[in-house]
Design an enzyme around this catalytic site. Structure first.
Site, PDB file in Angstrom:
ATOM      1  CG  ASN A 178      37.722 -25.950 114.839  1.00  0.00           C
ATOM      2  OD1 ASN A 178      37.301 -27.097 114.919  1.00  0.00           O
ATOM      3  ND2 ASN A 178      38.905 -25.594 115.306  1.00  0.00           N
TER       4      ASN A 178
ATOM      5  CG  HIS B 269      28.091 -20.756 109.461  1.00  0.00           C
ATOM      6  ND1 HIS B 269      26.772 -20.682 109.845  1.00  0.00           N
ATOM      7  CD2 HIS B 269      28.744 -19.826 110.212  1.00  0.00           C
ATOM      8  CE1 HIS B 269      26.623 -19.747 110.757  1.00  0.00           C
ATOM      9  NE2 HIS B 269      27.803 -19.211 110.993  1.00  0.00           N
ATOM     10  CE  LYS B 270      34.659 -21.781 105.143  1.00  0.00           C
ATOM     11  NZ  LYS B 270      36.120 -21.582 104.970  1.00  0.00           N
TER      12      LYS B 270
ATOM     13  CG  ASP C  39      41.467 -20.509 101.138  1.00  0.00           C
ATOM     14  OD1 ASP C  39      40.782 -20.118 102.100  1.00  0.00           O
ATOM     15  OD2 ASP C  39      42.328 -19.795 100.605  1.00  0.00           O
ATOM     16  CB  THR C  40      35.772 -20.390  99.873  1.00  0.00           C
ATOM     17  OG1 THR C  40      35.461 -21.788  99.865  1.00  0.00           O
ATOM     18  CG2 THR C  40      34.727 -19.632  99.058  1.00  0.00           C
TER      19      THR C  40
ATOM     20  CE1 TYR D  22      32.958 -10.045 101.083  1.00  0.00           C
ATOM     21  CE2 TYR D  22      33.734 -12.181 101.866  1.00  0.00           C
ATOM     22  CZ  TYR D  22      33.949 -10.843 101.644  1.00  0.00           C
ATOM     23  OH  TYR D  22      35.166 -10.289 101.977  1.00  0.00           O
TER      24      TYR D  22
ATOM     25  CE  LYS E 228      25.844 -20.887 100.429  1.00  0.00           C
ATOM     26  NZ  LYS E 228      26.431 -20.436 101.711  1.00  0.00           N
TER      27      LYS E 228
ATOM     28  CG  HIS F 248      31.318 -21.374  96.160  1.00  0.00           C
ATOM     29  ND1 HIS F 248      30.127 -20.697  96.351  1.00  0.00           N
ATOM     30  CD2 HIS F 248      32.014 -21.200  97.309  1.00  0.00           C
ATOM     31  CE1 HIS F 248      30.112 -20.135  97.549  1.00  0.00           C
ATOM     32  NE2 HIS F 248      31.235 -20.440  98.154  1.00  0.00           N
TER      33      HIS F 248
END
Length: 202
Positions: free
Chosen positions: A10, A13-14, A70-71, A152, A174, A179
Site C-alpha cells: 500500500n 511511492h512504490k 522487499d528492499t 533513504y 532515478k 534497484h
C-alpha cells in the site's frame, strides 16, 4: 485488455515507481483494493524470505496471483545493516527521518561509506513462485540532500550517477539506476514471454 496484477503493498511511492516503469501495459491492484487491510508479517531473516511471506499471504488469503517485494539497504561497514530491518531501523515507528539520522550517526566516524540497495521480488502464479533481484551500488552521504524520493533516498548516492543522491533526482533519472527498477525489469521480461516458454528466475 490490460493484464491485472496485484502488487502486495500500500506504499504509494512504490506503486508510483512501478506504474511509471511499466506504464499502461498492466492494471495494478494494491492490497487495499483487494480488501487486504491487515498487517502482513515480515519476520523472515532475509529479503527473499519476506518477499515470499507477503506474496504467499495474499495468495492463500485472497486467491490472487500477485507479486511482492522487499528492499534492504546494506552498508558494508555495518555488516550489511540495516538489511532486513531497513524500514524500522530506528524503531517500530518506521520514520524515514529517524532511520536516516541513526544511520548517519553510526557512520559518523567511518571513512568506508560504501553501500548497496537490494530488491527481491517474489511472483506467485498458480502454484509456482519466481524470484527476481535488482541491485544498486553506491555510498552513504554525510548529510541528507534533496527533497524528492522517500526512505533513504536523501542519503544514498548511486555509484553510476553524477554524485547526486536519489532525492535530488527526478523519477525518470532515478529509474535508470534504481534497484527496484532493475528487479521490476526482470519481472517484466518474464511476464512478456509466451506461456510455456522456459523462464529464468533471476
Amino acid at each position: 485488455m490490460k493484464q491485472q496484477l496485484v502488487f502486495a503493498t500500500n506504499n504509494p511511492h512504490k506503486i508510483a515507481e512501478v506504474k511509471r516503469q511499466l506504464g499502461d501495459r498492466y492494471a495494478f491492484l494494491s492490497l487495499q483494493e483487494i480488501g487486504c487491510t491487515e498487517e502482513i508479517s515480515e519476520t523472515a531473516d532475509t529479503l527473499e524470505g519476506n518477499a515470499r511471506l507477503k506474496a504467499r499471504h495474499v495468495k492463500s488469503r485472497y486467491g490472487h496471483d500477485c507479486f511482492s517485494e522487499d528492499t534492504g539497504l546494506e552498508v558494508y561497514a555495518l555488516d550489511h545493516a540495516p538489511g532486513v530491518d531497513t524500514a524500522h531501523y530506528a524503531g517500530p515507528q518506521r520514520s524515514a527521518d529517524d532511520n536516516n539520522q541513526k544511520l548517519l550517526s553510526e557512520l559518523a566516524d567511518r571513512k568506508d561509506r560504501l553501500a548497496r540497495f537490494r530488491t527481491v521480488i517474489c511472483l506467485i502464479e498458480g502454484d509456482a513462485e519466481h524470484l527476481f533481484e535488482g541491485e544498486c551500488e553506491g555510498r552513504i552521504a554525510t548529510a541528507p540532500i534533496g527533497h524528492d524520493g522517500f526512505g533513504y533516498d536523501p542519503i544514498f548516492v548511486p555509484a553510476e550517477g553524477d554524485g547526486r543522491t536519489f532525492a535530488q533526482m527526478t523519477q525518470d533519472e532515478k529509474v535508470r539506476f534504481s534497484h527496484r527498477a532493475r528487479a521490476m525489469a526482470k519481472l517484466e521480461d518474464y511476464l512478456k514471454k509466451p506461456q510455456g516458454e522456459v523462464h529464468p528466475t533471476a
